[in-house]
Enzyme design. Structure first.
Site, short mmCIF file in Angstrom:
data_model
loop_
_atom_site.label_atom_id
_atom_site.label_comp_id
_atom_site.label_asym_id
_atom_site.label_seq_id
_atom_site.Cartn_x
_atom_site.Cartn_y
_atom_site.Cartn_z
CB THR A 44 -0.91 0.31 1.29
OG1 THR A 44 -1.87 -1.03 1.47
CG2 THR A 44 -1.84 1.01 1.58
CE1 TYR A 58 -3.94 -0.26 -0.85
CE2 TYR A 58 -6.07 0.39 0.32
CZ TYR A 58 -4.89 0.15 0.18
OH TYR A 58 -4.73 -0.69 1.07
CB THR A 124 -0.41 -3.00 6.29
OG1 THR A 124 -1.41 -3.53 5.24
CG2 THR A 124 0.87 -2.08 6.27
CG ASP A 125 -3.10 -7.63 2.87
OD1 ASP A 125 -3.23 -6.59 4.56
OD2 ASP A 125 -3.50 -7.29 2.63
CE LYS A 197 -3.74 -4.60 7.93
NZ LYS A 197 -3.82 -4.57 6.35
CD GLU A 318 -7.69 -26.80 27.47
OE1 GLU A 318 -8.92 -27.37 27.11
OE2 GLU A 318 -7.57 -25.88 28.88
#
Length: 361
Positions: A44, A58, A124-125, A197, A318
């Protein structure tokens, strides 16, 4: 009269000498700027929108590295900046092969005396994943800083320029050396291991929610308040110099009414490791346990992680990890557990050794 002219000439010569000497001293007193290389990969921060108000929908990865640098002329005040376009992709397309190429280039550059730090522009992903991968394989104490943007370069109040400025300032800073790979977003300094993120679109999307970020960038200076104690960069045992690929490790997401189809499919596709992103403290649904046991019996390493996003995953909590011969992910989220397991598998198939690595890095 002759005496007066001689005196005036001597005064003029003296004044000139003072001016020259002062200039020399001023130049020698000027701080030497660090040499920072920007490696651009797209995202981006290099994106463009249809209008100045386009902040979603975009097109990522359209602006080249030289244009990014030119858009922030203030960079020249904090470092001698050069740029390389390594990739031009949206970060959801980042692959293991991209990581290996990028990491090897970083190591080559940092071994050079004329490179003091590196900035990597990134979508950023998957920025947090690339950052953690580099944190485990970069072999230098010199600063490496990842940076991105939540708004494209054409948007009103685009965050890319100030993020890029801050990242170069941080990479040029002696205070950043030896602290592992860093992420500079939203005026904050985050560690590669702990940052994630956590929001789809806001400017404060990158956070180290529970363990906390490392510091701030303010007034042209980084301020550190803590650092990660987990081993990184020069302290790790991972060497990618000769690697051309990484072992296949896949993530299986836990949910109510879960079935074993994903585990079985990944194993059929050749997975060498499975990250089980379980509910809560990494709980295993009864329907899935037989497939996970079968995966382990075939030699795949099974790591129990959690989809929750915070907290320590308790070994033998667990599930009976000792009996199942599984590995607990500690505080790593599933996507970062996958990265560590891939690198661990280049060294060993011992679950005991791999568990040690999860508690070390």
């Amino acid at each position: 009269m002759l005496y007066q002219k001689t005196t005036q000439s001597m005064i003029a010569i003296f004044a000139m000498l003072v001016a020259v000497t002062g200039s020399v001293h001023a130049e020698s007193a000027a701080p030497k700027l660090a040499n920072v290389t920007i490696l651009a990969t797209g995202g981006t921060i290099a994106g463009t929108g249809a209008s100045s108000t386009t902040t979603v929908g975009y097109t990522a990865a359209t602006v080249g590295v030289q244009s990014l640098i030119k858009a922030v002329p203030e960079l020249a005040k904090v470092a001698n900046v050069t740029g390389e376009q390594v990739f031009q992709i949206a970060s959801e397309n980042m692959s293991n092969e991209h990581w290996l190429t990028l990491a090897k280039r970083v190591n080559v550059l940092l071994a050079q005396n004329n490179v003091d730090g590196i900035v990597i522009t990134h979508g950023t992903d998957t920025l947090e994943e690339t950052a953690y991968f580099l944190d485990l394989v970069v072999k230098s104490r010199k600063p490496v800083v990842l940076v991105g943007a939540m708004r494209p370069s054409t948007a009103l109040s685009a965050d890319g320029p100030i993020n890029l400025y801050n990242s170069v300032l941080l990479a040029a800073s002696p205070e950043a050396a030896g602290k592992g790979v860093l992420v500079a977003m939203n005026d904050q300094i985050q560690s590669a291991r702990d940052v994630s993120k956590v929001n789809t679109s806001t400017l404060d999307s990158f956070r180290s929610s529970e363990l906390g970020f490392l510091g701030y960038i303010q007034g042209g200076k980084p301020f550190f308040y803590r650092q990660s104690l987990r081993k990184h960069t020069t302290e790790t045992e991972f060497d990618i110099g000769a690697l051309q690929s990484l072992p296949q490790v896949d993530i299986v997401y836990g949910y109510a009414n879960m079935n074993p189809v994903a585990v079985d499919a990944f194993m059929a596709a050749g997975a060498k490791g499975i990250i089980h992103a379980g509910v809560g403290d990494g709980s295993l649904a009864a329907k899935v346990v037989p497939s996970l046991k079968a995966a382990r019996a075939k030699g795949a390493i099974v790591v129990r992680a959690s989809r929750v996003g915070q907290g320590i995953l308790a070994r033998n909590g667990e599930a009976n990890d000792d009996q199942l011969d599984f590995v607990a992910a500690d505080t790593l989220n599933p996507q970062k557990a996958r990265i560590l397991l891939m690198l661990a598998l280049t060294k060993t198939n011992s679950t005991k050794e791999i568990q040690r690595m999860f508690y070390t890095y």
